[in-house]
Design an enzyme around this catalytic site. Structure first.
Site, PDB file in Angstrom:
ATOM      1  N   LEU A 149       0.863  -1.171   0.000  1.00 52.66           N
ATOM      2  CA  LEU A 149       0.000   0.000   0.000  1.00 52.66           C
ATOM      3  C   LEU A 149       0.904   1.228   0.000  1.00 52.66           C
ATOM      4  CD1 LEU A 149      -2.637  -0.987   2.731  1.00 52.66           C
ATOM      5  CD2 LEU A 149      -2.851  -1.227   0.247  1.00 52.66           C
ATOM      6  N   ASP A 150       0.500   2.257  -0.710  1.00 52.18           N
ATOM      7  CA  ASP A 150       1.254   3.505  -0.685  1.00 52.18           C
ATOM      8  C   ASP A 150       1.388   3.985   0.757  1.00 52.18           C
ATOM      9  OD1 ASP A 150       1.313   3.443  -3.426  1.00 52.18           O
ATOM     10  OD2 ASP A 150      -0.317   4.890  -3.684  1.00 52.18           O
ATOM     11  N   LYS A 151       2.411   4.755   1.008  1.00 55.87           N
ATOM     12  CA  LYS A 151       2.638   5.299   2.346  1.00 55.87           C
ATOM     13  C   LYS A 151       1.372   5.936   2.909  1.00 55.87           C
ATOM     14  CE  LYS A 151       5.025   9.103   4.689  1.00 55.87           C
ATOM     15  NZ  LYS A 151       5.924  10.271   4.534  1.00 55.87           N
TER      16      LYS A 151
END
Length: 334
Positions: A149-151
């Site tokens: 997942l993106d930050k």
């Protein structure tokens, strides 16, 4: 049936024969597609270490082209100690057993160490949390990151604890749930009112030629398919709550696909910068909620898969975090 098999004279070695349809591909991409237990970066490192060969030739160039009829052998060394160190970072554990762990990741937590984020990541937290139960994935005694997942995306993420679990989960994610129970569903807040109740974006994605840090729709990109459904319309605010189900899982897929439809995510300053003036339409409460959000309005709300060892179908749901719930409340009362 898998095209990879273990060689009897070297239990570490895996051989991958290339067929006519494989000719001309980059070697690292070919091997990564056939050996989902290895990341492409890991295969490139193995090539540099002299661990990849074909017909007795050592192959060190990841961009070398595949020849039909050749058999490529990958001999990985035993797992090395984890390079990232364990760090006592709080984790929201949704499920855990000897084989895998499911985490509800908060926004702001980077999944894997990288440039600019050498520590303080989910991997550091998992090394500390899981300890000796990590038996080594991809050549290093560390948790097996199957998907990311993106930050600044919150929500559910599954991680393998050992190679067998990593291979089983990787196969399901590579299959994109087309023949199994894999489900990945997200909640996203987007600008605009969608003209249809549901739809599908089928648009290949790759690195942008103009900005290598961005992803763009490209004819020569990798297949990317997102199914979306409008859950709620916020007429006065000019925004919508959307459910997005991934059929593939490319970097920034939902963010790019929704922007392609003309409905970028609220708070997404990479793919929705042109819509920042829409915030002026929001009430004072809405503008404050958007400022407090400070990220793309995206949450991995649902995750389902078959347990890679027991075969049991597992399904998890995560409620919206406080920042997104506050944003929705502000949009509802616009």
């Amino acid at each position: 049936m898998s095209s990879a098999f273990s060689l009897s004279d070297d239990p570490r070695a895996v051989a991958v024969p290339a067929g006519p349809d494989d000719a001309g591909q980059r070697l690292d991409r070919f091997l990564a597609a056939r050996l989902p237990e290895f990341s492409r970066a890991r295969l490139q490192a193995l090539m540099r270490e002299g661990a990849v060969s074909a017909d007795g030739r050592t192959l060190v160039d990841p961009s070398a082209r595949v020849n039909a009829g050749e058999t490529y052998v990958v001999a990985a060394p035993p797992p090395a100690p984890a390079e990232p160190v364990g760090q006592d970072i709080p984790l929201a554990v949704v499920f855990e057993d000897a084989h895998l762990i499911v985490i509800d990741k908060p926004a702001g937590l980077v999944v894997h160490p990288a440039a600019g984020h050498a520590d303080g990541t989910l991997v550091n937290a998992l090394i500390n949390h899981c300890g000796a139960s990590l038996s080594g994935v991809g050549g290093v005694a560390r948790p097996g990151i199957v998907h990311r997942l993106d930050k600044d995306t919150s929500g559910l993420l599954v991680v393998a604890k050992h190679d067998a679990a990593h291979r089983g989960l990787s196969a399901q994610f590579a299959d994109h749930g087309r023949t199994g129970p894999l489900v990945r569903s997200y909640r996203a807040l987007v600008w605009g009112l969608l003209s249809r109740p549901r739809g599908t974006v089928d648009a290949p994605l790759g690195r942008s030629e103009r900005n290598r840090e961005k992803i763009a729709v490209r004819a020569d990109g990798r297949e990317a398919i997102t199914h979306w459904e409008a859950l709620e319309r916020f007429e006065a605010a000019g925004a919508s709550l959307v459910e997005c189900r991934l059929e593939t899982g490319r970097t920034h897929q939902i963010r790019v696909h929704m922007a392609t439809l003309g409905h970028p995510l609220l708070g997404d300053m990479v793919y929705g910068a042109s819509h920042r003036t829409k915030a002026a339409r929001l009430s004072e409460e809405g503008r404050e909620a958007l400022t407090a959000l400070g990220r793309q309005a995206l949450h991995a709300a649902e995750l389902g898969f078959a347990h890679p060892v027991t075969g049991e179908e597992l399904h998890f749901e995560s409620p919206l975090p406080d920042d997104l719930a506050r944003m929705i409340s502000a949009l509802e009362t616009q």
